[in-house]
Design an enzyme around this catalytic site. Structure first.
Site, PDB file in Angstrom:
ATOM      1  N   ASP A  18     100.663  18.571  30.448  1.00 57.07           N
ATOM      2  CA  ASP A  18     101.861  19.373  30.206  1.00 57.07           C
ATOM      3  C   ASP A  18     101.396  20.566  29.382  1.00 57.07           C
ATOM      4  OD1 ASP A  18     104.571  20.149  30.057  1.00 57.07           O
ATOM      5  OD2 ASP A  18     104.783  19.146  28.125  1.00 57.07           O
ATOM      6  N   GLU A  78     101.668  20.691  35.203  1.00 56.56           N
ATOM      7  CA  GLU A  78     103.015  21.202  35.448  1.00 56.56           C
ATOM      8  C   GLU A  78     102.948  22.663  35.863  1.00 56.56           C
ATOM      9  OE1 GLU A  78     106.782  20.123  33.182  1.00 56.56           O
ATOM     10  OE2 GLU A  78     106.289  22.099  32.365  1.00 56.56           O
ATOM     11  N   ASP A 151     106.016  16.232  24.713  1.00 55.10           N
ATOM     12  CA  ASP A 151     104.876  16.806  25.437  1.00 55.10           C
ATOM     13  C   ASP A 151     104.006  15.701  26.040  1.00 55.10           C
ATOM     14  OD1 ASP A 151     105.254  19.688  24.500  1.00 55.10           O
ATOM     15  OD2 ASP A 151     105.084  18.609  22.602  1.00 55.10           O
TER      16      ASP A 151
END
Length: 178
Positions: A18, A78, A151
């Site tokens: 992430d 991501e 996160d």
């Protein structure tokens, strides 16, 4: 009974990233579609007041350590989506590029997933909130006591998404290439 056991070659290790300059979530899972096991989770931090190059180098160092230690089959990152804060988008894109570079240097393939894709994979809803994602990550990994920031759980959700959807996506791509 042995027919119900997965082929050992079908068990994959996925590292989810992430990306973020201040906080970059890392999550590693093993498994196959329908079953995931937690291997490790972390959040890499860089000081907001540090020079950009130093921050990117720190992320690179942390990602190198995780890639070398975890030895994933694939890295799921991501995909940056449009936000109102251009600075945040730039930092996220730069951190994602570092993850791509580190994986490429080690010959590890990288796949990209949108936030809505990841949310749909782990919660069934593409518009799920962070709390719902974190709850389902803990449930899917059978780790109810996992104390990890958003996160980190987002990174684990990315890894689970790739673990479950990656095989199907590869089959679709192969079928479409015929």
């Amino acid at each position: 009974m042995a027919a119900n056991l997965p082929n050992m070659r079908s068990i994959r290790r996925v590292m989810g990233v992430d990306p973020g300059l201040t906080r970059c979530g890392i999550g590693v899972v093993d498994g196959y579609p329908g079953l995931a096991r937690l291997v490790g989770v972390d959040v890499l931090h860089t000081p907001a007041d540090a020079e950009l190059g130093d921050r990117l180098a720190a992320l690179e160092d942390g990602l190198v350590q995780w890639l070398d230690r975890a030895a994933p089959d694939v890295v799921a990152v991501e995909r940056v989506f449009s936000q109102h804060n251009v600075r945040t988008v730039m930092g996220t894109a730069q951190a994602g590029a570092v993850a791509l570079l580190v994986a490429a240097r080690r010959g590890v393939p990288v796949v990209w997933h949108t936030p809505s894709e990841v949310k749909a994979a782990v919660t069934g809803q593409g518009r799920a909130g962070k709390d719902q994602v974190a709850f389902m990550v803990r449930r899917l990994l059978r780790a109810p006591g996992l104390a990890a920031p958003a996160d980190a759980t987002d990174a684990l959700a990315l890894a689970i998404c790739q673990l479950w959807r990656g095989a199907a996506m590869a089959r679709l791509a192969a079928g479409g290439a015929r």
